[in-house]
Design a protein around this motif. Structure first.
Motif, PDB file in Angstrom:
ATOM      1  N   ASN A  29      -2.016   6.729  10.717  1.00 23.66           N
ATOM      2  CA  ASN A  29      -0.714   6.013  10.840  1.00 23.66           C
ATOM      3  C   ASN A  29      -0.825   5.322   9.350  1.00 23.66           C
ATOM      4  N   PRO A  30      -0.029   5.747   8.372  1.00 25.57           N
ATOM      5  CA  PRO A  30      -0.033   5.235   6.928  1.00 25.57           C
ATOM      6  C   PRO A  30       0.488   3.570   7.007  1.00 25.57           C
ATOM      7  N   LEU A  31       1.047   3.221   8.230  1.00 28.41           N
ATOM      8  CA  LEU A  31       1.073   1.815   8.079  1.00 28.41           C
ATOM      9  C   LEU A  31      -0.100   0.828   8.106  1.00 28.41           C
ATOM     10  N   ALA A  32      -1.087   1.726   8.116  1.00 27.14           N
ATOM     11  CA  ALA A  32      -2.542   0.942   8.020  1.00 27.14           C
ATOM     12  C   ALA A  32      -2.676   0.573   6.667  1.00 27.14           C
ATOM     13  N   LEU A  33      -2.293   1.366   5.573  1.00 29.14           N
ATOM     14  CA  LEU A  33      -2.316   0.791   4.331  1.00 29.14           C
ATOM     15  C   LEU A  33      -1.513  -0.369   3.936  1.00 29.14           C
ATOM     16  N   ALA A  34      -0.537  -0.569   4.719  1.00 36.56           N
ATOM     17  CA  ALA A  34       0.155  -1.937   4.529  1.00 36.56           C
ATOM     18  C   ALA A  34      -0.560  -2.987   5.208  1.00 36.56           C
ATOM     19  N   VAL A  35      -1.073  -2.844   6.403  1.00 42.77           N
ATOM     20  CA  VAL A  35      -1.717  -3.834   7.127  1.00 42.77           C
ATOM     21  C   VAL A  35      -3.025  -4.144   6.371  1.00 42.77           C
ATOM     22  N   LEU A  36      -3.759  -3.300   5.848  1.00 45.53           N
ATOM     23  CA  LEU A  36      -4.855  -3.400   5.057  1.00 45.53           C
ATOM     24  C   LEU A  36      -4.692  -4.121   3.779  1.00 45.53           C
ATOM     25  N   GLY A  37      -3.333  -3.952   3.097  1.00 43.57           N
ATOM     26  CA  GLY A  37      -3.212  -4.462   1.821  1.00 43.57           C
ATOM     27  C   GLY A  37      -2.886  -5.813   1.853  1.00 43.57           C
ATOM     28  N   LEU A  38      -2.106  -6.211   3.175  1.00 38.73           N
ATOM     29  CA  LEU A  38      -1.562  -7.472   3.391  1.00 38.73           C
ATOM     30  C   LEU A  38      -2.845  -8.358   3.623  1.00 38.73           C
ATOM     31  N   LEU A  39      -3.868  -7.914   4.050  1.00 40.52           N
ATOM     32  CA  LEU A  39      -5.043  -8.660   4.562  1.00 40.52           C
ATOM     33  C   LEU A  39      -5.859  -9.005   3.381  1.00 40.52           C
ATOM     34  N   LEU A  40      -5.752  -8.351   2.354  1.00 41.37           N
ATOM     35  CA  LEU A  40      -6.455  -8.590   1.127  1.00 41.37           C
ATOM     36  C   LEU A  40      -5.769  -9.753   0.518  1.00 41.37           C
ATOM     37  N   GLU A  41      -4.684 -10.277   0.841  1.00 44.33           N
ATOM     38  CA  GLU A  41      -3.912 -11.417   0.367  1.00 44.33           C
ATOM     39  C   GLU A  41      -4.397 -12.694   1.059  1.00 44.33           C
ATOM     40  N   GLN A  42      -4.682 -12.375   2.495  1.00 41.26           N
ATOM     41  CA  GLN A  42      -5.108 -13.523   3.341  1.00 41.26           C
ATOM     42  C   GLN A  42      -5.005 -13.055   4.797  1.00 41.26           C
ATOM     43  N   PRO A  43      -5.772 -13.482   5.637  1.00 44.26           N
ATOM     44  CA  PRO A  43      -5.818 -13.313   7.090  1.00 44.26           C
ATOM     45  C   PRO A  43      -4.671 -13.553   7.632  1.00 44.26           C
ATOM     46  N   MET A  44      -4.041 -12.717   8.599  1.00 47.34           N
ATOM     47  CA  MET A  44      -2.713 -13.041   9.241  1.00 47.34           C
ATOM     48  C   MET A  44      -2.610 -12.342  10.418  1.00 47.34           C
ATOM     49  N   HIS A  45      -1.765 -12.792  11.336  1.00 42.40           N
ATOM     50  CA  HIS A  45      -1.522 -12.130  12.588  1.00 42.40           C
ATOM     51  C   HIS A  45      -0.320 -11.195  12.598  1.00 42.40           C
ATOM     52  N   PRO A  46      -0.330 -10.157  13.324  1.00 42.35           N
ATOM     53  CA  PRO A  46       0.838  -9.056  13.185  1.00 42.35           C
ATOM     54  C   PRO A  46       2.247  -9.506  13.156  1.00 42.35           C
ATOM     55  N   HIS A  47       2.563 -10.461  13.882  1.00 45.83           N
ATOM     56  CA  HIS A  47       3.839 -10.929  13.692  1.00 45.83           C
ATOM     57  C   HIS A  47       4.163 -11.500  12.211  1.00 45.83           C
ATOM     58  N   ALA A  48       3.226 -12.101  11.557  1.00 40.51           N
ATOM     59  CA  ALA A  48       3.430 -12.392  10.128  1.00 40.51           C
ATOM     60  C   ALA A  48       3.454 -11.211   9.429  1.00 40.51           C
ATOM     61  N   MET A  49       2.461 -10.334   9.558  1.00 34.13           N
ATOM     62  CA  MET A  49       2.700  -9.065   8.797  1.00 34.13           C
ATOM     63  C   MET A  49       4.040  -8.465   8.721  1.00 34.13           C
ATOM     64  N   ALA A  50       4.503  -8.349  10.057  1.00 37.84           N
ATOM     65  CA  ALA A  50       5.901  -7.765  10.034  1.00 37.84           C
ATOM     66  C   ALA A  50       7.016  -8.441   9.335  1.00 37.84           C
ATOM     67  N   THR A  51       6.655  -9.685   9.253  1.00 37.15           N
ATOM     68  CA  THR A  51       7.649 -10.637   8.545  1.00 37.15           C
ATOM     69  C   THR A  51       7.675 -10.354   7.052  1.00 37.15           C
ATOM     70  N   VAL A  52       6.510 -10.203   6.598  1.00 39.07           N
ATOM     71  CA  VAL A  52       6.148 -10.093   5.153  1.00 39.07           C
ATOM     72  C   VAL A  52       6.439  -8.637   4.795  1.00 39.07           C
ATOM     73  N   LEU A  53       6.075  -7.627   5.478  1.00 33.04           N
ATOM     74  CA  LEU A  53       6.555  -6.326   5.146  1.00 33.04           C
ATOM     75  C   LEU A  53       8.117  -6.219   5.218  1.00 33.04           C
ATOM     76  N   ARG A  54       8.949  -6.786   5.987  1.00 36.60           N
ATOM     77  CA  ARG A  54      10.260  -6.712   5.914  1.00 36.60           C
ATOM     78  C   ARG A  54      10.932  -7.581   4.826  1.00 36.60           C
ATOM     79  N   GLU A  55      10.299  -8.612   4.696  1.00 41.36           N
ATOM     80  CA  GLU A  55      10.831  -9.491   3.374  1.00 41.36           C
ATOM     81  C   GLU A  55      10.493  -8.802   2.157  1.00 41.36           C
ATOM     82  N   ARG A  56       9.440  -8.002   1.911  1.00 37.31           N
ATOM     83  CA  ARG A  56       9.268  -7.056   0.765  1.00 37.31           C
ATOM     84  C   ARG A  56      10.091  -5.823   0.877  1.00 37.31           C
TER      85      ARG A  56
END
Length: 194
Positions: free
Chosen positions: A8-35
């Motif tokens: 799933n290409p969504l893995a790229l987004a998850v992995l990219g976000l986790l480079l910024e800082q550790p986070m939980h999936p709900h926070a990941m979804a929020t940041v992805l939508r904000e961006r």
């Protein structure tokens, strides 16, 4: 040794976000939508959690902590594993260096544009151009908000610049082609006898 690449290409987004800082999936979804990355990746709650589980299973990320706010469920916070970060860098390097074949629906559809007839084809392209303009305006607004309001470094939203450039290129082509159709500059097949 190279790790199994996520399907799933969504893995790229998850992995990219986790480079910024550790986070939980709900926070990941929020940041992805904000961006507005939910337009680049198919983002649903189910697909996000499935992707996180697959990345954990395959050793790319690991749970590092949990948090609970108020009466909400406990949320697990994830981070890269050392190997996962290395795998991610290798995968990104390959994706950026080597163009891959992509099969966009519009490219498939536009190859049969003549079926619509001149007037309908021009109208369809004009309608697409209007939708692209609206999408470009939304993207520009989200990019500006990320950079100015949220102080996100340019490098972390550079994909938005690329997406805007691609939108502008498509908009230019669609508008020019619609104009060529309307002016009769694009040769058109004769309508078959009914």
């Amino acid at each position: 040794m190279t790790a199994k690449r996520p399907a799933n290409p969504l893995a790229l987004a998850v992995l990219g976000l986790l480079l910024e800082q550790p986070m939980h999936p709900h926070a990941m979804a929020t940041v992805l939508r904000e961006r507005q990355l939910d337009s680049a990746f198919k983002l649903t709650t189910g697909s996000l959690y499935d992707t996180v589980r697959a990345l954990v299973r395959d050793g790319w990320i690991e749970a590092t902590d949990t948090e609970q706010l108020g009466g909400r469920p406990t949320r697990t916070i994830y981070r890269h594993t050392r190997e996962g970060q290395r795998y991610f860098v290798e995968w990104l390097d390959e994706l950026i260096r080597e163009p891959s074949r992509e099969y966009p629906k519009f490219l498939s559809a536009v190859s049969y544009l003549g079926v619509l007839g001149r007037q309908r084809a021009a109208q369809a392209l004009r309608e697409r151009a209007a939708a692209l303009r609206a999408r470009a305006a939304e993207g520009e607004q989200a990019y500006r908000a990320a950079r100015e309001e949220h102080q996100v470094p340019r490098l972390f939203v550079i994909e938005a610049e690329y997406a805007q450039a691609m939108l502008q290129a498509e908009l230019q082509w669609v508008s020019r082609t619609a104009e060529e159709i309307e002016q009769g500059a694009l040769p058109w097949p004769e309508a078959p006898d009914a």
